[in-house]
Scaffold this active site. Sequence first.
Site, mmCIF file in Angstrom:
data_model
loop_
_atom_site.group_PDB
_atom_site.id
_atom_site.type_symbol
_atom_site.label_atom_id
_atom_site.label_comp_id
_atom_site.label_asym_id
_atom_site.label_seq_id
_atom_site.Cartn_x
_atom_site.Cartn_y
_atom_site.Cartn_z
ATOM 1 N N ARG A 163 0.838 -1.212 0.000
ATOM 2 C CA ARG A 163 0.000 0.000 0.000
ATOM 3 C C ARG A 163 0.872 1.261 0.000
ATOM 4 N NH1 ARG A 163 -2.188 -3.343 -1.304
ATOM 5 N NH2 ARG A 163 -4.027 -4.426 -0.579
ATOM 6 N N SER A 248 -10.944 -0.424 3.382
ATOM 7 C CA SER A 248 -10.225 -0.697 4.634
ATOM 8 C C SER A 248 -9.746 0.618 5.230
ATOM 9 C CB SER A 248 -9.004 -1.573 4.362
ATOM 10 O OG SER A 248 -9.412 -2.775 3.766
ATOM 11 N N GLU A 356 -5.302 3.840 6.249
ATOM 12 C CA GLU A 356 -4.960 3.634 4.838
ATOM 13 C C GLU A 356 -5.349 4.850 3.978
ATOM 14 O OE1 GLU A 356 -5.869 -0.242 2.852
ATOM 15 O OE2 GLU A 356 -6.742 1.055 1.329
HETATM 16 C C1 FAD Z 1 -15.673 0.022 -0.882
HETATM 17 C C2 FAD Z 1 -14.183 0.229 -1.077
HETATM 18 C C3 FAD Z 1 -13.349 -0.861 -1.289
HETATM 19 C C4 FAD Z 1 -11.970 -0.687 -1.497
HETATM 20 N N1 FAD Z 1 -11.173 -1.771 -1.697
HETATM 21 C C5 FAD Z 1 -9.852 -1.628 -1.908
HETATM 22 C C6 FAD Z 1 -9.010 -2.768 -2.142
HETATM 23 O O1 FAD Z 1 -9.470 -3.892 -2.184
HETATM 24 N N2 FAD Z 1 -7.673 -2.561 -2.318
HETATM 25 C C7 FAD Z 1 -7.147 -1.306 -2.294
HETATM 26 O O2 FAD Z 1 -5.909 -1.179 -2.462
HETATM 27 N N3 FAD Z 1 -7.905 -0.197 -2.099
HETATM 28 C C8 FAD Z 1 -9.240 -0.329 -1.903
HETATM 29 N N4 FAD Z 1 -10.032 0.772 -1.691
HETATM 30 C C9 FAD Z 1 -9.419 2.115 -1.660
HETATM 31 C C10 FAD Z 1 -9.522 2.880 -2.995
HETATM 32 O O3 FAD Z 1 -10.567 2.383 -3.799
HETATM 33 C C11 FAD Z 1 -8.228 2.828 -3.813
HETATM 34 O O4 FAD Z 1 -7.160 3.318 -3.052
HETATM 35 C C12 FAD Z 1 -8.346 3.643 -5.109
HETATM 36 O O5 FAD Z 1 -7.218 3.428 -5.921
HETATM 37 C C13 FAD Z 1 -8.484 5.139 -4.868
HETATM 38 O O6 FAD Z 1 -8.794 5.747 -6.107
HETATM 39 P P1 FAD Z 1 -9.492 7.160 -6.180
HETATM 40 O O7 FAD Z 1 -9.432 7.617 -7.592
HETATM 41 O O8 FAD Z 1 -10.851 7.085 -5.584
HETATM 42 O O9 FAD Z 1 -8.526 8.021 -5.256
HETATM 43 P P2 FAD Z 1 -8.843 9.379 -4.506
HETATM 44 O O10 FAD Z 1 -9.525 9.092 -3.210
HETATM 45 O O11 FAD Z 1 -9.478 10.361 -5.417
HETATM 46 O O12 FAD Z 1 -7.342 9.835 -4.185
HETATM 47 C C14 FAD Z 1 -6.557 9.121 -3.251
HETATM 48 C C15 FAD Z 1 -5.197 9.803 -3.098
HETATM 49 O O13 FAD Z 1 -4.472 9.694 -4.313
HETATM 50 C C16 FAD Z 1 -4.217 10.980 -4.882
HETATM 51 N N5 FAD Z 1 -4.465 10.845 -6.300
HETATM 52 C C17 FAD Z 1 -5.624 10.554 -6.928
HETATM 53 N N6 FAD Z 1 -5.424 10.475 -8.253
HETATM 54 C C18 FAD Z 1 -4.114 10.724 -8.455
HETATM 55 C C19 FAD Z 1 -3.304 10.800 -9.613
HETATM 56 N N7 FAD Z 1 -3.792 10.585 -10.834
HETATM 57 N N8 FAD Z 1 -1.978 11.090 -9.457
HETATM 58 C C20 FAD Z 1 -1.454 11.289 -8.232
HETATM 59 N N9 FAD Z 1 -2.190 11.249 -7.110
HETATM 60 C C21 FAD Z 1 -3.501 10.965 -7.225
HETATM 61 C C22 FAD Z 1 -5.177 11.937 -4.199
HETATM 62 O O14 FAD Z 1 -4.639 13.268 -4.161
HETATM 63 C C23 FAD Z 1 -5.285 11.312 -2.824
HETATM 64 O O15 FAD Z 1 -4.169 11.662 -2.050
HETATM 65 C C24 FAD Z 1 -11.419 0.622 -1.479
HETATM 66 C C25 FAD Z 1 -12.275 1.727 -1.269
HETATM 67 C C26 FAD Z 1 -13.639 1.530 -1.078
HETATM 68 C C27 FAD Z 1 -14.535 2.723 -0.881
#
Ligand code: FAD
Length: 364
Positions: A163, A248, A356
């Site tokens: 992570r 998580s 996380e």
């Molecule tokens: C129901 C649920 C289940 C999940 N299951 C998992 C799982 O199984 N495994 C897992 O690893 N994660 C899981 N996650 C967490 C999450 O889905 C992942 O971390 C996902 O990749 C986040 O993507 P996002 O676009 O929503 O990020 P955001 O929440 O929009 O951003 C997260 C962080 O990354 C930065 N960021 C976003 N886009 C970029 C970019 N293009 N370049 C640089 N920085 C950026 C943002 O500034 C912020 O700091 C889960 C979340 C939920 C709600």
Amino acid sequence: MNAPVRLAEHTTSRVGGPAADWIDARSASEAVQALRSLDASGVPVLVLGGGSNTLMADAGFPGTVVRLAFSGVELVEESGSTVRVRMAAGQDWDEAVAFTVAQGLTGLEALSGIPGSAGATPVQNVGAYGADVSHTLTSVQAWDRAAGDLVTLTAAELGFGYRDSVIKRSLNAADDTTPRWVVLSVDFTLHRSGSTAPVRFAQLAHALGVDEGEAAPLETVRHHVLRLRAGKGMVLDAEDHDTWSTGSFFTNPIVPASVRARLPADAPAYGAGQDEDGHDLVKLSAAWLIDRAGFSKGFGLGPDEHGIAGARASLSTKHTLAVTNRGSARTADLLAVARTVRDGVEARWGVRLHPEPVLVGCAL
Ligand SMILES: Cc1cc2nc3c(=O)[nH]c(=O)nc-3n(C[C@H](O)[C@H](O)[C@H](O)COP(=O)(O)OP(=O)(O)OC[C@H]3O[C@@H](n4cnc5c(N)ncnc54)[C@H](O)[C@@H]3O)c2cc1C
């Protein structure tokens, strides 16, 4: 003047106050243009994809949110059975995974159902069911905010960990709300391997009726991953408050083997390499530590807004690792649950859990 955008409308926990300003970047060049001028003027910037790993303060964000609102998946190169797939940063991740599975490409199927954008997957080396993006990601194209330049970072340069990546570490190091590198597109190398993939996770192998390490059809793997995830509230569903979360809330703690030795024999632990001094490290199960510290599924706190007993926020009723919004929670409610769980686990086991999601303008 338009009403300020509330971050609660753009995060999967559905909490967070207003953003002072908001830009929807409709292309990579619009994103670069916005970041360049905001950084030059010293305005705080928050880059947002799907908001599924971000916990926003109730007070909102005092700067500009740049939402990466450009998508696309393309096969950019094919050589023998090897295929390079490029995804734009704002591309919905699960739609992209579904596309690769439909193309018969092996490599991402175990990562089905994870919310959010493709561009965010390298940030925390997204993973599930024995796979993570570091297994297949070859490079990213990014805007380097420190150098003011477009760069390509290879998987080795991204320094992936559990992570974790150099992108996430830059976020913590600079105490900034947006990492040094903003990912504009991501390249994965996948394989046409007769529509089968080795299954690396015992629970998934069991659901599929195969042994760990055996192969199973891609579509079947995706189907079972989605089913297993839905059973844990880990697939977004507007009707199900167990999914109003950041997934998580805590990472699995990596601790010296001597800490493991103090825990009951049935505490799950997996080898996690060694520290700089050569001592063995193990990864513990945060879900186990939480549950066995007395915080079972559905654990919650606080009266609701009408003063009637009932929680605005609680642990998911399907999984002890998710801190969920039961409909009217604020960020402070989610943090109160998380804080109680973190402190209770530390008091019971002497192990401190770490969040996380990225906490913006708030702290645990
Ligand atoms: C129901 C649920 C289940 C999940 N299951 C998992 C799982 O199984 N495994 C897992 O690893 N994660 C899981 N996650 C967490 C999450 O889905 C992942 O971390 C996902 O990749 C986040 O993507 P996002 O676009 O929503 O990020 P955001 O929440 O929009 O951003 C997260 C962080 O990354 C930065 N960021 C976003 N886009 C970029 C970019 N293009 N370049 C640089 N920085 C950026 C943002 O500034 C912020 O700091 C889960 C979340 C939920 C709600």
